[in-house]
Scaffold this active site. Structure first.
Site, PDB file in Angstrom:
ATOM      1  N   HIS A   5      42.425  91.115  38.074  1.00  0.00           N
ATOM      2  CA  HIS A   5      43.550  90.961  39.006  1.00  0.00           C
ATOM      3  C   HIS A   5      44.498  89.844  38.568  1.00  0.00           C
ATOM      4  CE1 HIS A   5      45.622  91.052  42.886  1.00  0.00           C
ATOM      5  NE2 HIS A   5      44.853  92.060  43.259  1.00  0.00           N
ATOM      6  N   HIS A  33      38.502  95.112  47.514  1.00  0.00           N
ATOM      7  CA  HIS A  33      38.127  94.299  46.349  1.00  0.00           C
ATOM      8  C   HIS A  33      36.724  93.692  46.456  1.00  0.00           C
ATOM      9  CE1 HIS A  33      41.923  95.009  44.631  1.00  0.00           C
ATOM     10  NE2 HIS A  33      42.609  93.985  45.105  1.00  0.00           N
ATOM     11  N   ARG A  51      40.734  99.623  47.796  1.00  0.00           N
ATOM     12  CA  ARG A  51      40.345  99.822  49.191  1.00  0.00           C
ATOM     13  C   ARG A  51      39.384 100.997  49.376  1.00  0.00           C
ATOM     14  NH1 ARG A  51      45.454  97.861  48.874  1.00  0.00           N
ATOM     15  NH2 ARG A  51      45.918  96.116  50.277  1.00  0.00           N
ATOM     16  N   GLU A  92      46.431  96.581  37.530  1.00  0.00           N
ATOM     17  CA  GLU A  92      44.975  96.586  37.614  1.00  0.00           C
ATOM     18  C   GLU A  92      44.429  97.944  37.149  1.00  0.00           C
ATOM     19  OE1 GLU A  92      44.137  95.354  41.797  1.00  0.00           O
ATOM     20  OE2 GLU A  92      46.289  94.933  41.728  1.00  0.00           O
ATOM     21  N   TYR A 122      47.904  88.054  37.809  1.00  0.00           N
ATOM     22  CA  TYR A 122      49.307  88.138  38.194  1.00  0.00           C
ATOM     23  C   TYR A 122      50.129  87.649  36.998  1.00  0.00           C
ATOM     24  CZ  TYR A 122      48.296  88.331  43.290  1.00  0.00           C
ATOM     25  OH  TYR A 122      47.877  88.662  44.561  1.00  0.00           O
TER      26      TYR A 122
END
Length: 330
Positions: free
Chosen positions: A175, A105, A80, A295, A177
């Site tokens: 990114h 992002h 951010r 990340e 997961y």
């Protein structure tokens, strides 16, 4: 070995490809040139049974407009930026605001939503993209390369390289997961993070500027423990990761007791964002806390926090950043 196959079309009609990387241990990683997205990672458990341990979709169309950055490359600037604004060399720049009042992002059309040029070069899949001057509000043309390799040690390595013709922030990351069990909750995963500090955030998840000790808080993973039910979406300030082109250091280790799978995250970066899947709600086919993200990155809002490590890339400089997700059994 790398194989390729068609993977539908981007929203503008551009044909997409899906590349499959395999290693001698039976691992398989699938990557599309739409957003540099890792769609699947098949890894063996302690008994040799394969399962997909990353969150993603089977078709390209499912990623358009609905994916919460599943498996994607992130840029120009990961995480951010407060108000989507920063001042560089006396000039204020306004970025796309796509996360409440903030930029997240890379904006509404970040690197996760563009088609990358793709080429198989030896044992590597190499993706390339030119981000034009003004894209999402960023200054300068940025030429980016992401080189993927899958080693026989189970390491999926992503090596970034970028150059610019005008000073600009650059903070690239990945990114993915993960769910090392292949399904269900990630709460029982046991994690170790080599981080003595973290960056507290305000209600908008923007760092306050403080580097707070993890000791005595839920952010202390210096001794391995279960993730549990605490909500995490925070940047951890790592303990002196290796610098530059020195060998990558393992800064995070995660183990899943039932499967015996282990994930190690290797990085040069000063921080790592740990996100515990708090916004997953089942609507995309994955349950609440059905996956977690690690990340490697520079700290959030770095362009506005001069005491944080700098993310400014200038003409004549080369941005280089390598990270690895190494899967094994224990």
């Amino acid at each position: 070995m790398i194989q390729s196959a068609p993977f539908g079309h981007a929203p503008d009609g551009t044909p997409l490809s899906l590349f499959t990387l395999t290693n001698a241990q039976g691992m398989e990683v699938r990557i599309t040139n739409y957003g540099g997205t890792v769609t699947h990672i098949f890894a063996p458990d302690r008994d040799g049974r394969l399962a997909n341990v990353t969150l993603g979709f089977d078709t390209a169309a499912e990623y358009f407009g609905r994916s919460p950055y599943f498996g994607a490359l992130i840029g120009r600037c990961g995480n951010r930026i407060a108000g989507g604004r920063f001042t560089l060399d006396g000039v204020q720049h306004q970025l796309c605001v796509n996360d409440g009042a903030n930029h997240l992002h890379g904006g509404a059309q970040g690197f996760d939503k563009v088609v990358w040029g793709a080429a198989v070069e030896g044992e590597a899949l190499v993706l390339r993209y030119r981000s034009p001057d003004g894209e999402q509000g960023y200054p300068g043309n940025l030429d980016v390369q992401a080189r993927y390799t899958l080693g026989d040690d189970g390491a999926l390595t992503v090596a970034f390289r970028a150059t610019t013709d005008r000073a600009t922030p650059v903070n690239l990351t990945h990114h993915a997961y993960f769910n090392l069990a292949g399904e269900g909750s990630i709460n029982d995963h046991e994690m170790w993070i080599d981080a003595p500090h973290y960056t507290p955030v305000d209600d908008g998840l923007i760092p306050t500027g403080e580097l707070a000790p993890v000791a005595g808080t839920p952010f202390d993973f210096r001794t391995p423990r279960a993730i549990g039910e605490t909500v995490y979406d925070h940047n951890f300030a790592l303990a002196a990761p290796s610098a530059g082109q020195a060998p990558l250091r393992c800064m995070v280790r995660v183990r899943e007791p039932r499967s015996g799978r282990q994930l190690e995250v290797l990085t040069h970066q000063p921080g790592i964002q740990f996100y515990s899947g708090n916004f997953l709600d089942g609507s995309l086919g994955f349950p609440y806390r059905g996956g977690f993200c690690l990340e490697p990155q520079h700290f959030p809002d770095s362009p506005n926090q001069p005491h944080f490590p700098s993310v400014i890339l200038r003409p004549g400089e080369v941005y280089e950043n390598t990270l690895a997700f190494r899967l094994s059994r224990y």
